[in-house]
Design an enzyme around this catalytic site. Sequence first.
Site, PDB file in Angstrom:
ATOM      1  N   GLY A  44       0.812  -1.227   0.000  1.00  0.00           N
ATOM      2  CA  GLY A  44       0.000   0.000   0.000  1.00  0.00           C
ATOM      3  C   GLY A  44       0.834   1.262   0.000  1.00  0.00           C
ATOM      4  N   ALA A  45       1.994   1.220  -0.673  1.00  0.00           N
ATOM      5  CA  ALA A  45       2.874   2.400  -0.683  1.00  0.00           C
ATOM      6  C   ALA A  45       2.505   3.385  -1.790  1.00  0.00           C
ATOM      7  CB  ALA A  45       4.331   1.969  -0.822  1.00  0.00           C
TER       8      ALA A  45
ATOM      9  N   GLY B 158      -1.382   7.613   0.365  1.00  0.00           N
ATOM     10  CA  GLY B 158      -1.619   7.913   1.780  1.00  0.00           C
ATOM     11  C   GLY B 158      -0.488   7.603   2.740  1.00  0.00           C
ATOM     12  N   ILE B 159      -0.835   6.911   3.809  1.00  0.00           N
ATOM     13  CA  ILE B 159       0.085   6.611   4.907  1.00  0.00           C
ATOM     14  C   ILE B 159       1.272   5.781   4.411  1.00  0.00           C
ATOM     15  CG2 ILE B 159       0.241   5.388   7.123  1.00  0.00           C
ATOM     16  CD1 ILE B 159      -2.880   5.976   7.360  1.00  0.00           C
ATOM     17  N   GLY B 160       0.991   4.847   3.501  1.00  0.00           N
ATOM     18  CA  GLY B 160       2.041   3.956   2.990  1.00  0.00           C
ATOM     19  C   GLY B 160       3.129   4.707   2.244  1.00  0.00           C
TER      20      GLY B 160
ATOM     21  N   SER C   9      -6.715  -0.573  13.126  1.00  0.00           N
ATOM     22  CA  SER C   9      -7.481   0.662  13.326  1.00  0.00           C
ATOM     23  C   SER C   9      -8.268   0.587  14.629  1.00  0.00           C
ATOM     24  CB  SER C   9      -8.464   0.841  12.172  1.00  0.00           C
ATOM     25  OG  SER C   9      -9.391   1.863  12.478  1.00  0.00           O
TER      26      SER C   9
ATOM     27  N   TYR D  73     -15.354  -3.561   7.646  1.00  0.00           N
ATOM     28  CA  TYR D  73     -14.049  -2.896   7.834  1.00  0.00           C
ATOM     29  C   TYR D  73     -13.545  -3.137   9.267  1.00  0.00           C
ATOM     30  CZ  TYR D  73     -10.480   0.723   8.138  1.00  0.00           C
ATOM     31  OH  TYR D  73      -9.293   1.403   8.343  1.00  0.00           O
TER      32      TYR D  73
END
Length: 293
Positions: free
Chosen positions: A12-13, A16-18, A141, A166
């Site tokens: 997930g790079a 966002g966060i990744g 989360s 989720y």
Amino acid sequence: MVLDGKNVVITGATSGIGTEAAIEIARMNPCLVLPVRNMGKGEQVKKQIIAESGNPSVYLMKCDLASFDSIRDFAREYKKRFSGLHLLINNAGIWEYKRGETEDGIERTFGVNHLGPFLLTNLLLDEIRGGAPARIINVSSEAHRYTVMKFNDPEGRKKFSSFKAYAQSKLANILFTRHLAQMLMDDDVTVNCMHPGFVATHLFDKIAPFLVTVLGLFMKTPRQGAETIVYLALSPEIDGNTGGYYVNKKIKKPSRTALDNKAARKLWELSCDYTGVFTAMPDLSYDSHKVKP
Ligand SMILES: NC(=O)c1ccc[n+]([C@@H]2O[C@H](COP(=O)([O-])OP(=O)(O)OC[C@H]3O[C@@H](n4cnc5c(N)ncnc54)[C@H](OP(=O)(O)O)[C@@H]3O)[C@@H](O)[C@H]2O)c1
């Protein structure tokens, strides 16, 4: 942890966060391998990571976490090209409004957020053990607090709720962390999970597209969201500390359900059934919180 010359995988790079975690970690000079589902988008982000970190050792490899075949292909290719894995960050995640299915016919949120990382991690375990001391970080989360594992209907086939799906997948991330930490206790591999905060990213695009526009000022930036991941990856304080759930760089007690050993074991067995992974199931004691005083 010193990462100079070591191998790091971050999922997930591309967003966002990744992306922010990848830039910060790339600055430590590892060989950074990014499994991505969209190679075009990956090329853009790779350029950004190299430009901002000054580290040219960034490699893109195709991997769609919504396909067990794609994950297996990635793991096979990784083993051919690289030797050992010192840091694995399972960050990729989705939150979808409508019930959808992966290539293998599994509800997408459960598939991409839990079963995909479960399979990926298990397929890379020999490399991780070979790279020890090594670390695994799973991005969960606070949403995990709002549900329990629905073992009688984990894919929401009878009744689907986008939020519950989720939340359950994020609970699964913690139970997975707990079980794996115990399994790897004697291998010098720590496994921890974390909550990044309420972060302005594309995560909400499919459930509330206006959320970031409306609440953006009250949300963390992706760079702030990546801080706890970077802390878990690099800090010497994490040496020997495994099985923990972290928020704002501090250990935090997750929900009671997330500490349920029977649920952790049951989820592990269920995930093995789904993915075809085989692992011996020793009688684990789950005393995995070895937090320094
Ligand atoms: N944002 C928050 O407030 C928040 C709060 C708590 C936890 N989290 C967690 O933080 C993690 C990162 O999310 P984010 O907020 O940075 O969201 P994001 O900007 O939407 O990034 C998600 C990443 O996951 C990748 N991804 C999605 N489906 C994939 C698949 N099938 N195969 C491979 N990669 C896939 C995306 O790839 P593409 O670029 O190709 O789409 C993207 O790189 C997630 O696990 C999320 O649950 C976020």
